[in-house]
Design an enzyme around this catalytic site. Sequence first.
Site, PDB file in Angstrom:
ATOM      1  N   LYS A 107      42.953  39.292  48.177  1.00  8.64           N
ATOM      2  CA  LYS A 107      42.509  38.931  47.120  1.00  8.64           C
ATOM      3  C   LYS A 107      41.682  40.112  46.042  1.00  8.64           C
ATOM      4  O   LYS A 107      41.292  39.861  45.205  1.00  8.64           O
ATOM      5  CB  LYS A 107      41.446  37.692  46.937  1.00  8.64           C
ATOM      6  CG  LYS A 107      42.343  36.385  47.339  1.00  8.64           C
ATOM      7  CD  LYS A 107      41.353  35.151  47.202  1.00  8.64           C
ATOM      8  CE  LYS A 107      42.046  33.941  47.494  1.00  8.64           C
ATOM      9  NZ  LYS A 107      42.454  33.686  48.803  1.00  8.64           N
TER      10      LYS A 107
HETATM   11  C1  LIG Z   1      43.637  32.810  49.225  1.00  9.79           C
HETATM   12  C2  LIG Z   1      43.975  32.913  50.418  1.00  9.79           C
HETATM   13  C3  LIG Z   1      45.401  32.285  50.481  1.00  9.79           C
HETATM   14  C4  LIG Z   1      46.038  31.572  49.813  1.00  9.79           C
HETATM   15  O1  LIG Z   1      46.612  32.209  48.422  1.00  9.79           O
HETATM   16  P1  LIG Z   1      46.911  31.497  47.228  1.00  9.79           P
HETATM   17  O2  LIG Z   1      47.150  32.458  46.119  1.00  9.79           O
HETATM   18  O3  LIG Z   1      45.669  30.624  46.795  1.00  9.79           O
HETATM   19  O4  LIG Z   1      48.216  30.677  47.396  1.00  9.79           O
HETATM   20  C5  LIG Z   1      46.087  32.747  51.981  1.00  9.79           C
HETATM   21  N1  LIG Z   1      45.621  33.771  52.898  1.00  9.79           N
HETATM   22  C6  LIG Z   1      44.131  33.925  52.613  1.00  9.79           C
HETATM   23  C7  LIG Z   1      43.632  34.757  53.768  1.00  9.79           C
HETATM   24  C8  LIG Z   1      43.520  33.907  51.522  1.00  9.79           C
HETATM   25  O5  LIG Z   1      42.499  34.386  51.287  1.00  9.79           O
END
Ligand SMILES: *Cc1c(COP(=O)(O)O)cnc(C)c1O
Length: 433
Positions: A107
Site C-alpha cells: 500500500k
Molecule cells: C490491503 C492488503 C491486501 C488486499 O489488497 P486489496 O487491494 O484491498 O485487494 C492484501 N494484502 C495485504 C498485506 C494488504 O495490506
Amino acid sequence: MRYRSTSREAPLTSLRGAVLRGLAPDGGLYMPVEIARRSPEELEEFRRLPFTEVCFRVARPFAGAEVPEEVMWQVVSEAINFPVKLVSLSPGLHILELFHGPTLAFKDFGARFMARLMAYFVRDETRTLTVLVATSGDTGSAVAHGFLGVPGIRVVILYPSKRISEAQEKQFTTLGENITALEVQGTFDDCQRLVKQAFSDVELNRRAFLTSANSINIGRLLPQMFYHVAAYRQLPVASVPLIVSVPSGNFGNLTAGIFAKRIGLPVTRFVAATNANDVVPEYLRSGKFAPHPAFATLSNAMDVGNPNNFPRLLDLCRNRLEYVQKEIWGHGATDAETLAAMKMVYERYQYIADPHTAVGILGWEAYRKAHPEPAQGLVLATAHPAKFAEVVTRAIGIAPRLPARLAAYLKREKLSLPMSSGYDEFKQFLLAH
Ligand SMILES: *Cc1c(COP(=O)(O)O)cnc(C)c1O
C-alpha cells in the site's frame, strides 16, 4: 484526462476532482474515460528505461495537462523511492515483493503517490483537507506515513479494535502530528460504513472538507500499475503465458492489474486469491455477488466481506459475468491451508511468505491444478513477513527477522482515541476537531 463514475450519473470530472472527492456523488467509483493501449515499441522501452521514467510515462496520460510534467516527475520519483524485487522460487513461480517501502506493505505505492498528488491539488486551499480512511491493517500505516507532515492535510484513520496485529497498529497510532487514529469497537466493515456515511452526509460535507484515502480513490490505483510493469521488466521468460495471482480484499490491487493489462502488459489471467472471505471467487463460480459481514482470518488485511472495488472490476469487464470470468479466476483459502502453504514454501524454497502472500501462492497452485496447460505464475507478495510475525512463527516454527524500522515503532506509545461504531459519535468528532 476526464473521469467518469461507474454509476454513470455523476458528471465527468478532472483527476483533481476524482482524487479529492474519492467517491463520485452518485455513489459510484471514478474511472478514467479511457485507458490507452501503448504501442509495442513503448512497451519494449518499458523494459529498458530507468524505472522512475517508466512510472512517469505510465502515470502521465492519466493526468494529462492538469499536472505539469515536472510536478508529475517529482510525485513519482519521491513516492516510488524503494525497489520492487522479483524472486523466482522456480522457473514457473515468481514472487513479486512489493513490501520494501517504509511500512513494509504494497500500500506504500498507492498511499505515497496519492499523498503527493493531493498535496499538489490543495496547494491553494485555505481550508484544511481531512483525509478519512478505514483500515483493516495496512492501509492505515501506509496512508499515515504517506501524509505525515504534509501541510494543509490531516488524516483520520478508523480501525477495528483488537482485529489487527500490534505491529500494524503501532505503525499508525504512534505518529501524532497531523495523524489521528480512531480505535473503533467493531469490525472493518463498520469502519468502512462510518467513512461512507460521512461522505454521503450533506451537512457534514458542507462544514468540513473531506476526502478518502481508501482504495476507492483513483489516486491510489494508478500507481499500482507501476509494479506490474516492474514485473514485466524482470521476468526471465516473457513467452510463457503469465498468470498473476493477487491476494485480495477490497480488490484495488487486482483492479490496477487489469488497468496495467489494458495499457498492454501481457497477462493471460488474474487469480482473485482470497481467504475465507471469498465473495468474489463465489461470484465467479455462481454468478451471484453476495456480500456478507467479514470474518476474521490470519490474513487480516483481506478480511473484507463487501469488496469496495467490485464495481470497477465489473465496469472493466463491461458488466458481464462471462467477461469477468475470462479475466479473473477465483480461489478462497482457509486459515489451515494458509499455514500449510507457508510451511511448504519455507521447506521447499527456504522462502518466508507472510499469510497474505501465502494465500496468493495457494491461488496460483489451485489455478495450475485446474489448468494443466503451460503457464508461469506471478504472485504478488503484499506484506513483509515480519508484519505478521506471530502467524509466521506458528507456521514455520521460527520468527522472521524484524526490520529495524518496524522494531522502532513497537517501542513507541499508542495514541489512538476509542470510538463506538455508531455514526453520531464519529460525526461529532469530525465537527469538533
Ligand atoms: C490491503 C492488503 C491486501 C488486499 O489488497 P486489496 O487491494 O484491498 O485487494 C492484501 N494484502 C495485504 C498485506 C494488504 O495490506
